[in-house]
Each structure stands twice: as structure tokens, then as C-alpha cells.
Design a protein around this motif. Structure first.
Motif, PDB file in Angstrom:
ATOM      1  N   ALA A   1      31.072 -18.379  69.218  1.00 22.03           N
ATOM      2  CA  ALA A   1      30.986 -19.132  67.965  1.00 22.03           C
ATOM      3  C   ALA A   1      32.351 -19.611  67.490  1.00 22.03           C
ATOM      4  CB  ALA A   1      30.321 -18.273  66.891  1.00 22.03           C
ATOM      5  N   ASP A   2      33.314 -19.593  68.369  1.00 26.06           N
ATOM      6  CA  ASP A   2      34.669 -20.002  68.007  1.00 26.06           C
ATOM      7  C   ASP A   2      34.659 -21.414  67.417  1.00 26.06           C
ATOM      8  OD1 ASP A   2      37.427 -19.758  67.770  1.00 26.06           O
ATOM      9  OD2 ASP A   2      37.775 -20.653  69.745  1.00 26.06           O
ATOM     10  N   GLY A   3      35.105 -21.522  66.190  1.00 26.85           N
ATOM     11  CA  GLY A   3      35.207 -22.825  65.535  1.00 26.85           C
ATOM     12  C   GLY A   3      33.937 -23.308  64.871  1.00 26.85           C
ATOM     13  N   ARG A   4      32.892 -22.474  64.863  1.00 24.05           N
ATOM     14  CA  ARG A   4      31.646 -22.862  64.200  1.00 24.05           C
ATOM     15  C   ARG A   4      31.030 -21.620  63.561  1.00 24.05           C
ATOM     16  NH1 ARG A   4      27.242 -20.904  66.901  1.00 24.05           N
ATOM     17  NH2 ARG A   4      27.491 -20.469  69.122  1.00 24.05           N
TER      18      ARG A   4
ATOM     19  N   THR B   1      24.759 -18.855  64.462  1.00 24.52           N
ATOM     20  CA  THR B   1      23.381 -19.161  64.093  1.00 24.52           C
ATOM     21  C   THR B   1      22.681 -17.875  63.636  1.00 24.52           C
ATOM     22  OG1 THR B   1      22.494 -18.722  66.294  1.00 24.52           O
ATOM     23  CG2 THR B   1      23.297 -20.973  65.855  1.00 24.52           C
ATOM     24  N   ALA B   2      21.544 -18.051  62.994  1.00 25.06           N
ATOM     25  CA  ALA B   2      20.753 -16.905  62.548  1.00 25.06           C
ATOM     26  C   ALA B   2      20.355 -16.026  63.740  1.00 25.06           C
ATOM     27  CB  ALA B   2      19.512 -17.378  61.788  1.00 25.06           C
ATOM     28  N   GLU B   3      20.014 -16.660  64.853  1.00 21.62           N
ATOM     29  CA  GLU B   3      19.633 -15.918  66.050  1.00 21.62           C
ATOM     30  C   GLU B   3      20.804 -15.097  66.590  1.00 21.62           C
ATOM     31  OE1 GLU B   3      19.079 -19.399  65.908  1.00 21.62           O
ATOM     32  OE2 GLU B   3      17.029 -19.102  65.216  1.00 21.62           O
TER      33      GLU B   3
ATOM     34  N   PHE C   1      21.489  -9.255  65.901  1.00 20.72           N
ATOM     35  CA  PHE C   1      21.942  -7.930  66.310  1.00 20.72           C
ATOM     36  C   PHE C   1      22.619  -7.184  65.163  1.00 20.72           C
ATOM     37  CE2 PHE C   1      25.894 -10.185  67.028  1.00 20.72           C
ATOM     38  CZ  PHE C   1      26.892  -9.254  66.793  1.00 20.72           C
ATOM     39  N   LEU C   2      23.277  -7.905  64.273  1.00 23.75           N
ATOM     40  CA  LEU C   2      23.899  -7.253  63.118  1.00 23.75           C
ATOM     41  C   LEU C   2      22.844  -6.717  62.153  1.00 23.75           C
ATOM     42  CD1 LEU C   2      26.835  -9.688  62.343  1.00 23.75           C
ATOM     43  CD2 LEU C   2      27.008  -7.313  63.104  1.00 23.75           C
ATOM     44  N   LYS C   3      21.829  -7.511  61.910  1.00 23.77           N
ATOM     45  CA  LYS C   3      20.738  -7.078  61.039  1.00 23.77           C
ATOM     46  C   LYS C   3      20.061  -5.834  61.615  1.00 23.77           C
ATOM     47  CE  LYS C   3      16.420  -8.723  59.028  1.00 23.77           C
ATOM     48  NZ  LYS C   3      15.437  -9.806  58.992  1.00 23.77           N
TER      49      LYS C   3
END
Length: 156
Positions: free
Chosen positions: A12-15, A18-20, A24-26
Motif C-alpha cells: 500500500a506504499d503511497g496509497r 483497502t478495506a479488504e 486481518f487487523l480487525k
């Protein structure tokens, strides 16, 4: 989780993630109380857990910790403690990749070289039986898959 966070950071570097990508955090935070509870129980009862595992293993095969005429009980006990501690840490941070890469693959090579992988197979099955006394169903559901990874990688 550390491996997943590192991967997410790269992907996700620079953005924004996404929810998907954040699921894993949730999931992790949803299970955190069970993870912490299991970790603390294992930590507090480690000596007794190891004692029971060793006793049950010896009841299955009194020669399990012997290599010819040599008694390797202390060496095996040290390996079992080391893997249990690293497994508990993997449970706490939800990172079996880290466990596999930093300990299990190295130990797999050692156990193969000294031809004790059959002992490792027995160890993690017995450990599951012992840990049923200490952990709730929810905690076991989080920890036993880690023990299965240990058995698969370290056993025959």
C-alpha cells in the motif's frame, strides 16, 4: 501480524489500504483478549506444562529421550521450551510466518540431522492434550493450529 503489516506497508506504499487489506487487523483485535489470556496462561504454567508433556511422552515410550546410550532429555526439554515460547509469541502477535522463518525451519534441519523428528511429532500431539487443561476452547482454537504447524514442520 508483523509479517502482514510489513507486507501491507509495501503493497500500500503511497496509497490508502483497502478495506479488504485491513481485515486481518480487525480479526486480530477481535481475538486479542483470547490471545493475551492464552499467552499469560502458558507463560505462568510453562514449567508444569513441560513437566506434564515430558511425563506423558515418557509413558508412551520410555526411550523417547534416548539416542543409543545417550540421555538427551535436557536437550529435548530445551527445544520443547524454546518452541513453546516462540509459539506463544506467535500466538500473541498472530504471526506464524515469523515463527516458521525464524525458528522452525532452522530447528527442522537440526532435528533431521540428529534423527529425532519422530519425537517432535509426538511432542505436539501430547502438548495439545496437556494444554486442554489450561486453555479455553477459544484460546485452543487460536493456539492449536500453531502446534499443528510445529508438528508438520518438525515431525515426520
Amino acid at each position: 501480524m508483523l509479517s502482514q503489516l510489513a507486507r501491507l506497508s509495501t503493497e500500500a506504499d503511497g496509497r490508502y489500504a483497502t478495506a479488504e487489506e485491513l481485515v486481518f487487523l480487525k480479526d486480530y483485535f477481535h481475538s486479542l483478549n483470547h490471545r493475551m489470556s492464552a499467552y499469560k496462561k502458558i507463560q505462568a504454567s510453562e514449567k508444569e506444562i513441560i513437566r506434564q508433556v515430558e511425563a506423558q511422552m515418557l509413558s508412551l515410550d520410555p526411550n523417547l529421550f534416548r539416542r543409543g546410550s545417550q540421555d538427551v532429555t535436557e536437550k529435548c526439554r530445551g527445544d520443547i521450551v524454546r518452541v513453546l515460547r516462540h509459539s506463544a509469541a506467535a500466538l500473541l502477535i498472530n504471526d506464524t510466518e515469523r515463527l516458521r522463518d525464524r525458528l522452525l525451519l532452522w530447528l527442522q534441519t537440526i532435528l533431521s540431522a540428529v534423527q529425532v523428528r519422530n519425537t517432535a511429532s509426538v511432542t505436539y500431539e501430547v502438548m495439545k492434550k496437556v494444554l486442554k487443561q489450561y486453555l479455553t476452547v477459544e484460546e485452543r482454537n487460536l493456539f492449536f493450529p500453531i502446534l499443528d504447524i510445529n508438528r508438520t514442520l518438525l515431525g515426520k
